[in-house]
Design a protein around this motif. Structure first.
Motif, mmCIF file in Angstrom:
data_model
loop_
_atom_site.group_PDB
_atom_site.id
_atom_site.type_symbol
_atom_site.label_atom_id
_atom_site.label_comp_id
_atom_site.label_asym_id
_atom_site.label_seq_id
_atom_site.Cartn_x
_atom_site.Cartn_y
_atom_site.Cartn_z
ATOM 1 N N LYS A 1 1.002 12.909 1.299
ATOM 2 C CA LYS A 1 2.480 13.205 2.121
ATOM 3 C C LYS A 1 1.941 13.593 3.530
ATOM 4 C CE LYS A 1 4.497 15.175 -2.085
ATOM 5 N NZ LYS A 1 4.908 16.574 -2.479
ATOM 6 N N ASP A 2 1.031 14.242 3.775
ATOM 7 C CA ASP A 2 0.826 14.518 5.187
ATOM 8 C C ASP A 2 0.366 13.484 5.932
ATOM 9 O OD1 ASP A 2 1.412 17.331 4.894
ATOM 10 O OD2 ASP A 2 -0.859 17.726 4.058
ATOM 11 N N LEU A 3 -0.543 12.700 5.353
ATOM 12 C CA LEU A 3 -0.639 11.343 6.165
ATOM 13 C C LEU A 3 0.615 10.570 6.343
ATOM 14 C CD1 LEU A 3 -3.997 10.327 4.200
ATOM 15 C CD2 LEU A 3 -3.712 11.500 6.515
ATOM 16 N N LEU A 4 1.304 10.485 5.270
ATOM 17 C CA LEU A 4 2.740 9.645 5.761
ATOM 18 C C LEU A 4 3.397 10.105 6.831
ATOM 19 C CD1 LEU A 4 3.740 8.690 2.248
ATOM 20 C CD2 LEU A 4 2.745 7.324 3.726
ATOM 21 N N ARG A 5 3.630 11.647 6.879
ATOM 22 C CA ARG A 5 4.308 12.371 7.922
ATOM 23 C C ARG A 5 3.628 12.123 9.264
ATOM 24 N NH1 ARG A 5 4.272 16.793 3.825
ATOM 25 N NH2 ARG A 5 6.054 16.692 2.820
ATOM 26 N N ILE A 6 2.300 12.059 9.350
ATOM 27 C CA ILE A 6 1.741 12.147 10.611
ATOM 28 C C ILE A 6 1.889 10.389 11.087
ATOM 29 C CG2 ILE A 6 -0.753 11.489 11.478
ATOM 30 C CD1 ILE A 6 -1.718 13.547 9.708
ATOM 31 N N ARG A 7 2.191 9.532 10.238
ATOM 32 C CA ARG A 7 2.584 8.230 10.629
ATOM 33 C C ARG A 7 3.848 7.955 10.812
ATOM 34 N NH1 ARG A 7 0.048 4.039 6.600
ATOM 35 N NH2 ARG A 7 1.086 2.573 7.860
ATOM 36 N N MET A 27 0.845 -1.091 -0.099
ATOM 37 C CA MET A 27 -0.009 -0.080 0.111
ATOM 38 C C MET A 27 0.918 1.145 -0.022
ATOM 39 S SD MET A 27 -3.076 1.135 -0.086
ATOM 40 C CE MET A 27 -4.216 2.455 0.347
ATOM 41 N N LYS A 28 1.964 1.266 1.008
ATOM 42 C CA LYS A 28 2.798 2.406 0.811
ATOM 43 C C LYS A 28 3.439 2.487 -0.496
ATOM 44 C CE LYS A 28 6.827 4.196 3.445
ATOM 45 N NZ LYS A 28 7.899 3.971 4.213
#
Length: 204
Positions: free
Chosen positions: A194-200, A1-2
């Motif tokens: 990108k923001d969702l990945l940074r949050i994780r 998924m990533k």
């Protein structure tokens, strides 16, 4: 998924980067058009028979709109858009990612409304003066093209909208606006991911 998410982000960013770099040069074309306008106006004052190139002002307006709207996604990608930095600058990267993810949803809604208006305006410019929704018009146009080619699609086009003074067709710039908004929506989706990945806590 990533991996699929990163592939999508890279594809959108690469496309908008290239388009944005090309759009930068529209500024030089705009300068050339305005210089030509100044030259022709000066010649009309000096010699009889020279007619000022009034169409250049309308072309300059079109170029400025194209430069602004097509360069928007590139500007967003670089983070060159204006922000109110009252609190934002002191936040952690994760807090910034949360705020960006929330606010970009408002941007996406706004761009959706703008796209609907741009599509309606483009449909009108292509001659859809009858009572038919913009999306129905484009669906009919595309369907006719795939079933009967250019001639079948052309049957649904009416009289093209043009400028009042020099009768330049308006559909090219309205098409550019619609495509620019679509590119902006795609870039907004890339930034949101990108923001969702940074949050994780993921590395991009």
């Amino acid at each position: 998924m990533k991996r699929a998410t990163l592939a999508y982000i890279r594809a959108i960013d690469a496309m908008n980067y290239r388009i944005g770099r090309v759009a930068m040069y529209l500024l030089f074309v705009l300068i050339g058009v305005l210089l030509w306008s100044i030259f022709m106006r000066a010649m009309s004052y000096s010699f009889e028979g020279f007619i000022p190139a009034g169409w250049t002002i309308e072309i300059a307006k079109f170029l400025l709109v194209a430069y602004f709207i097509v360069g928007g996604p590139y500007s967003m990608q670089l983070g060159a858009n204006v922000r109110m930095d009252l609190f934002y600058g002191g936040w952690s990267p994760k807090q910034k990612a949360w705020m960006d993810a929330i606010t970009i949803l408002f941007l996406a809604f706004y761009l959706g409304v703008v796209l609907n208006g741009a599509a309606s305006s483009l449909a009108y410019a292509l001659g859809a003066h009858y009572k038919l929704g913009a999306w129905e018009f484009f669906g009919m146009l595309i369907g006719s093209f795939f079933t009967g080619g250019f001639d079948a699609a052309a049957e649904h086009l009416g009289r093209f909208e043009a400028t009042r003074t020099w009768k330049l067709p308006l559909w090219p710039i309205k098409l550019t606006i619609a495509l620019g908004v679509i590119l902006m929506l795609l870039q907004a989706s890339s930034e949101f991911l990108k923001d969702l990945l940074r949050i994780r806590g993921e590395k991009i």
